[in-house]
Design a protein around this motif. Structure first.
Motif, mmCIF file in Angstrom:
data_model
loop_
_atom_site.group_PDB
_atom_site.id
_atom_site.type_symbol
_atom_site.label_atom_id
_atom_site.label_comp_id
_atom_site.label_asym_id
_atom_site.label_seq_id
_atom_site.Cartn_x
_atom_site.Cartn_y
_atom_site.Cartn_z
ATOM 1 N N SER A 149 -22.189 -11.964 2.579
ATOM 2 C CA SER A 149 -22.315 -11.029 1.272
ATOM 3 C C SER A 149 -21.929 -9.748 1.136
ATOM 4 O O SER A 149 -22.739 -8.711 0.341
ATOM 5 C CB SER A 149 -23.456 -11.843 0.351
ATOM 6 O OG SER A 149 -24.616 -11.489 1.726
ATOM 7 N N SER A 150 -22.405 -8.593 2.793
ATOM 8 C CA SER A 150 -22.533 -8.315 2.683
ATOM 9 C C SER A 150 -21.472 -7.361 2.891
ATOM 10 O O SER A 150 -20.775 -6.342 2.715
ATOM 11 C CB SER A 150 -23.451 -7.196 4.551
ATOM 12 O OG SER A 150 -22.524 -8.042 5.320
ATOM 13 N N ILE A 151 -19.999 -8.121 2.587
ATOM 14 C CA ILE A 151 -18.816 -7.444 2.753
ATOM 15 C C ILE A 151 -18.447 -8.025 1.646
ATOM 16 O O ILE A 151 -17.941 -8.819 0.766
ATOM 17 C CB ILE A 151 -17.938 -8.014 3.445
ATOM 18 C CG1 ILE A 151 -18.345 -8.067 5.580
ATOM 19 C CG2 ILE A 151 -16.123 -7.606 3.724
ATOM 20 C CD1 ILE A 151 -17.502 -8.410 5.961
ATOM 21 N N GLU A 152 -17.687 -6.258 0.243
ATOM 22 C CA GLU A 152 -17.313 -6.228 -0.522
ATOM 23 C C GLU A 152 -15.231 -6.753 -0.842
ATOM 24 O O GLU A 152 -15.217 -6.590 0.129
ATOM 25 C CB GLU A 152 -17.905 -5.294 -1.681
ATOM 26 C CG GLU A 152 -18.827 -4.659 -1.566
ATOM 27 C CD GLU A 152 -20.269 -5.512 -2.404
ATOM 28 O OE1 GLU A 152 -19.122 -5.989 -3.544
ATOM 29 O OE2 GLU A 152 -21.432 -6.100 -2.821
ATOM 30 N N ASN A 153 -15.577 -7.344 -1.781
ATOM 31 C CA ASN A 153 -14.396 -7.730 -2.181
ATOM 32 C C ASN A 153 -13.693 -6.254 -2.563
ATOM 33 O O ASN A 153 -12.188 -6.396 -1.557
ATOM 34 C CB ASN A 153 -14.118 -8.292 -3.379
ATOM 35 C CG ASN A 153 -14.220 -9.867 -3.138
ATOM 36 O OD1 ASN A 153 -14.518 -10.583 -2.793
ATOM 37 N ND2 ASN A 153 -14.248 -10.194 -4.612
ATOM 38 N N ASN A 154 -13.073 -5.105 -2.029
ATOM 39 C CA ASN A 154 -12.913 -4.219 -2.520
ATOM 40 C C ASN A 154 -12.678 -3.507 -1.051
ATOM 41 O O ASN A 154 -11.527 -3.607 -0.746
ATOM 42 C CB ASN A 154 -12.971 -2.949 -3.202
ATOM 43 C CG ASN A 154 -14.554 -2.884 -2.203
ATOM 44 O OD1 ASN A 154 -15.388 -3.469 -2.292
ATOM 45 N ND2 ASN A 154 -15.124 -1.585 -1.997
ATOM 46 N N GLU A 155 -13.247 -4.311 -0.183
ATOM 47 C CA GLU A 155 -12.817 -4.021 1.548
ATOM 48 C C GLU A 155 -11.989 -5.077 2.159
ATOM 49 O O GLU A 155 -11.155 -4.443 3.330
ATOM 50 C CB GLU A 155 -14.488 -4.469 2.257
ATOM 51 C CG GLU A 155 -15.182 -3.239 1.940
ATOM 52 C CD GLU A 155 -16.601 -3.316 2.600
ATOM 53 O OE1 GLU A 155 -16.272 -3.517 4.336
ATOM 54 O OE2 GLU A 155 -17.378 -3.591 2.230
ATOM 55 N N ILE A 156 -11.588 -5.669 1.711
ATOM 56 C CA ILE A 156 -10.501 -6.997 1.905
ATOM 57 C C ILE A 156 -9.304 -7.006 1.038
ATOM 58 O O ILE A 156 -8.362 -7.950 0.855
ATOM 59 C CB ILE A 156 -11.416 -8.253 2.202
ATOM 60 C CG1 ILE A 156 -11.838 -9.026 1.342
ATOM 61 C CG2 ILE A 156 -11.806 -8.476 3.535
ATOM 62 C CD1 ILE A 156 -12.567 -10.333 1.377
ATOM 63 N N TRP A 157 -9.533 -6.262 -0.623
ATOM 64 C CA TRP A 157 -8.325 -6.886 -1.506
ATOM 65 C C TRP A 157 -7.203 -6.171 -0.933
ATOM 66 O O TRP A 157 -6.472 -5.606 0.050
ATOM 67 C CB TRP A 157 -8.531 -5.818 -2.381
ATOM 68 C CG TRP A 157 -8.445 -5.390 -3.232
ATOM 69 C CD1 TRP A 157 -8.070 -6.178 -4.728
ATOM 70 C CD2 TRP A 157 -7.226 -4.171 -4.000
ATOM 71 N NE1 TRP A 157 -6.801 -6.321 -5.186
ATOM 72 C CE2 TRP A 157 -6.581 -4.689 -5.307
ATOM 73 C CE3 TRP A 157 -6.925 -2.873 -3.587
ATOM 74 C CZ2 TRP A 157 -5.501 -4.113 -5.361
ATOM 75 C CZ3 TRP A 157 -5.808 -2.439 -4.051
ATOM 76 C CH2 TRP A 157 -5.690 -3.085 -5.348
ATOM 77 N N ILE A 158 -5.749 -6.982 -1.647
ATOM 78 C CA ILE A 158 -4.990 -6.467 -1.041
ATOM 79 C C ILE A 158 -3.774 -6.934 -2.649
ATOM 80 O O ILE A 158 -4.347 -7.754 -3.786
ATOM 81 C CB ILE A 158 -4.170 -7.887 -0.093
ATOM 82 C CG1 ILE A 158 -4.348 -7.911 1.215
ATOM 83 C CG2 ILE A 158 -2.431 -8.149 -1.050
ATOM 84 C CD1 ILE A 158 -3.940 -8.873 1.749
ATOM 85 N N ASN A 159 -3.442 -5.789 -3.158
ATOM 86 C CA ASN A 159 -2.432 -5.135 -4.061
ATOM 87 C C ASN A 159 -1.842 -6.415 -4.355
ATOM 88 O O ASN A 159 -0.772 -6.967 -3.374
ATOM 89 C CB ASN A 159 -1.357 -3.562 -3.941
ATOM 90 C CG ASN A 159 -0.570 -3.631 -5.577
ATOM 91 O OD1 ASN A 159 -1.917 -4.198 -6.303
ATOM 92 N ND2 ASN A 159 -0.124 -3.338 -4.733
ATOM 93 N N GLY A 160 -1.947 -7.037 -4.986
ATOM 94 C CA GLY A 160 -1.059 -8.061 -6.520
ATOM 95 C C GLY A 160 -1.211 -8.903 -6.188
ATOM 96 O O GLY A 160 -1.325 -10.650 -6.673
ATOM 97 N N TYR A 161 -2.833 -9.389 -5.559
ATOM 98 C CA TYR A 161 -3.493 -10.753 -5.522
ATOM 99 C C TYR A 161 -4.733 -10.557 -5.679
ATOM 100 O O TYR A 161 -5.484 -9.482 -5.722
ATOM 101 C CB TYR A 161 -2.997 -10.777 -3.757
ATOM 102 C CG TYR A 161 -2.073 -11.705 -3.135
ATOM 103 C CD1 TYR A 161 -1.760 -12.958 -3.334
ATOM 104 C CD2 TYR A 161 -0.950 -10.678 -3.331
ATOM 105 C CE1 TYR A 161 -0.610 -13.753 -2.482
ATOM 106 C CE2 TYR A 161 -0.195 -11.408 -2.205
ATOM 107 C CZ TYR A 161 0.278 -12.481 -2.022
ATOM 108 O OH TYR A 161 1.337 -13.467 -1.920
#
Length: 679
Positions: A214-226
């Motif tokens: 939970s300490s890792i946000e979605n924006n840190e693993i976000w991929i464009n188009g998904y």
């Protein structure tokens, strides 16, 4: 050349398509192409010449000879000519096609190693009016992979069951593509995953062993188009974790009914066009799982009908384990599709990454060797119409040929006083906008640009080439189990990891140094390093149902925004408030009329980089024109105050719903963007 086949999967191959072009047009296009790095060329042209009203087979032969002659002077390799597919849906056109093929065969017979082969369409609903072509002109001295692919695609399209999954790339078979990979730490390999998805463009990409929390946000693993759906372990626990990358535009919702505390399983339901809803489970079984795990899994499977991408850590190449899995599949009416080894080392081979389905409506499924992880990628392609995501376009003004002096001179020549003849504020505004926009369109025309997904700026062609070499040698090591191949694969893998770190470090260092005195560009660089995911509302949940079309989604959002006030007010109890103070108006409220100087000052405060609104009026052009247009704009504003009428077009706005976390029903807040700076 290959109908209904995506050319991006052809290695070392560039496919140039020219829809509607004749042989003469093809020749003109090739003249402007750089062919210095091309070793061999396959030409497939002439269909449009046959369909022309001015069809002349002698001219066609002349154009073809000229095309081939020009190519011979520009490349050192070989040139191969492909025949034209027969058209059984058009007998008259088919006669011309047969004539052309006979003529081509007589001219270029020396280049052919196989006779002409045509295949009739088997499923018109799938493939449309065009017949399925077969390239018959390839010689063995071309790179071997392409020869094999051509032959396999001929077999595969005529009889899909004959496709050899170990050779045919997944990126070439059409359908709804689902892939799975045990990655063992997503954050460390995010750039490799971005490169993979940029090349293969899977509809759903499932990952196990993300090692996220939970300490890792979605924006840190976000991929464009998904979009992202994930299930992490607690902060106190290490390892594990499952995640799905879902292509934008695919309607889905997470399902929580089937979750079991002892099983790491992410359940997602997809609503695909022309298909029943698809329920997908992404499941990870840790090696330390107890014997009761399969019984709990069996109970969970029997509650739903779906596709499962499972990392079982249970080798079914072992007869004892295979018996357990077969029993599990039989009890739940499941079919297991993976039969090749999914984890190969220099000392062992195991089948532990499995795919279970309840419906055998599958085009193909198989295993693909990658160097990202020590697990191979497993995939399936479902016989469902592929979800077509409409491309995103943006409009902007082109200042390439903008002449500021002429623009100002033409502005001065316009009779802006004619606007003052209008007593209706809407008519006055429409006339002003027409005069100003027509001049803007002339000097700075609107251009429409298609927005494409892109890789991070620090990823170079050398890096992408090295990743392909890494995957190639891992595939070779998996096949031959040769110690030299394993050493080469590991060496290249280490080079890829080091190159990625160095490129990223160099990019960050250089951009920060260059922009230390420019905070805006500096923050743009930081945002590129840690991008914010762009949330899009493509479905809305309400009463345990969700919308299936964009129109339904828009209607539900409109109902929500227009009824939220009354809904909130109804929750407050009626209270009697005693009025202790008597308020009286001392002076009558009124607006002061505006001046031209005030309008001029306000326009000068606009940011030139501010995006245009619905009316496409650019702030940069407004600021340039401010001394000339401020008087006419002042009249429109004062007319609005005098008549108490606000211009209709100024009331229009873009409303963007903002998704809240863990949204199960309509719980969206409205972000309103004003349509234009003038309003």
């Amino acid at each position: 050349m290959l109908k209904h086949v995506k050319h991006r999967g052809l290695l070392n191959t560039n496919v140039k398509t020219l829809p509607g072009a004749t042989i003469e047009h093809v020749a003109c296009t090739i003249e402007s192409m750089d062919l210095r790095s091309v070793s061999n060329v396959i030409v497939h042209a002439g269909t449009n010449d046959c369909g022309s009203m001015n069809f002349n087979i002698d001219k066609l032969e002349q154009d073809y000879r000229k095309l081939v002659h020009d190519l011979q002077n520009r490349i050192s390799g070989k040139i191969y000519v492909s025949g034209i597919c027969q058209r059984l849906d058009d007998p008259q056109l088919n006669i011309k096609v047969l004539q052309v093929n006979e003529r081509l065969q007589s001219i270029f017979q020396g280049a052919l190693t196989q006779p002409y082969r045509f295949c009739q369409r088997r499923d018109p609903g799938d493939w449309g009016h065009h017949l399925l072509p077969v390239i018959f002109v390839v010689k063995q001295d071309m790179y071997n992979g392409f020869v094999d692919m051509v032959h396999l695609y001929y077999v595969g399209f005529v009889n899909r069951k004959a496709i050899k999954q170990s050779i045919v790339p997944i990126s070439m078979i059409l359908g709804f593509e689902i892939a799975h990979l045990n990655i063992q730490s997503l954050r460390n390999k995010l750039d490799s995953v971005k490169t993979l998805l940029n090349e293969h463009n899977y509809d759903i990409f499932c990952i196990t062993e993300t090692w996220l929390n939970s300490s890792i946000e979605n924006n840190e693993i976000w991929i464009n188009g998904y979009e992202i759906c994930r299930l992490d372990r607690q902060l106190s626990q290490s390892g594990g974790g499952v995640l799905c990358y879902i292509k934008n535009g695919i309607r889905f919702k997470e399902i929580y009914n089937f979750r079991v505390e002892t099983i790491e399983a992410l359940w997602v339901e997809f609503n695909l066009p022309y298909s029943k809803p698809l329920l997908l489970g992404n499941i990870y079984r840790p090696p330390s799982a107890k014997a009761e795990y399969l019984n709990e899994l069996d109970t969970m499977f029997q509650q739903c009908t779906s596709t499962y991408n499972d990392d079982f850590n249970l080798d079914i190449s072992n007869k004892k384990n295979a018996g357990k899995i077969n029993k599990l599949a039989k009890n739940s009416n499941l079919n297991q599709l993976i039969h090749d080894f999914t984890r190969i080392t220099n000392t062992s081979k195991t089948i532990i990454d499995l795919i279970f389905v309840t419906n055998l409506d599958i085009s193909t499924a198989g295993v693909s060797s990658l160097g990202i992880s020590d697990h191979s990628l497993t995939y399936l392609i479902r016989k469902t119409k592929k979800v077509n995501i409409p491309p995103k376009f943006i409009k902007s003004r082109s200042f390439k040929k903008f002449d500021e002096h002429k623009f100002i001179d033409d502005l001065k020549s316009i009779d802006w006083d004619q606007i003052k003849l209008s007593t209706d504020v809407n008519s006055a505004w429409l006339l002003w906008k027409s005069l100003f926009s027509s001049l803007c369109n002339h000097y700075a025309p609107l251009k429409t640009k298609r927005v494409k997904g892109s890789l991070p700026e620090w990823i170079t062609k050398d890096y992408i080439t090295l990743t392909k070499d890494r995957d190639y040698y891992y595939k070779k090591a998996h096949k031959n189990n040769d110690s030299k191949d394993w050493d080469t694969a590991k060496e290249i893998r280490n080079k890829v990891n080091n190159l990625n770190r160095n490129l990223k470090k160099k990019y960050c260092t250089n951009t920060i140094k260059e922009n230390t005195k420019n905070p805006k560009k500096l923050w743009n660089t930081i945002n590129k390093l840690i991008p914010k995911p762009k949330s899009t509302v493509n479905r809305v949940y309400k009463n345990e149902n969700y919308t299936t079309t964009d129109k339904d989604t828009a209607n539900e959002l409109n109902i929500h925004f227009t009824s939220i006030g009354n809904s909130l007010a109804s929750k407050f109890l009626n209270t009697n408030i005693n009025k202790t103070t008597d308020y009286t108006l001392v002076d009558k409220f009124k607006f002061d009329y505006l001046t031209s100087d005030y309008i001029f000052d306000e326009i000068c405060k606009f940011s030139s980089n501010k995006a245009t609104g619905i009316d496409n009026i650019n702030c940069k052009l407004l600021k340039l024109a401010a001394p000339i247009i401020c008087d006419s704009l002042c009249y429109i504003c004062n007319l609005s105050l005098f008549t108490s009428i606000f211009p209709y077009e100024w009331k229009q706005a873009k409303v963007t719903p903002i998704i809240k976390k863990e949204i199960n029903q309509i719980q969206v807040s409205g972000k309103i963007t004003l349509p234009k700076p003038l309003s």
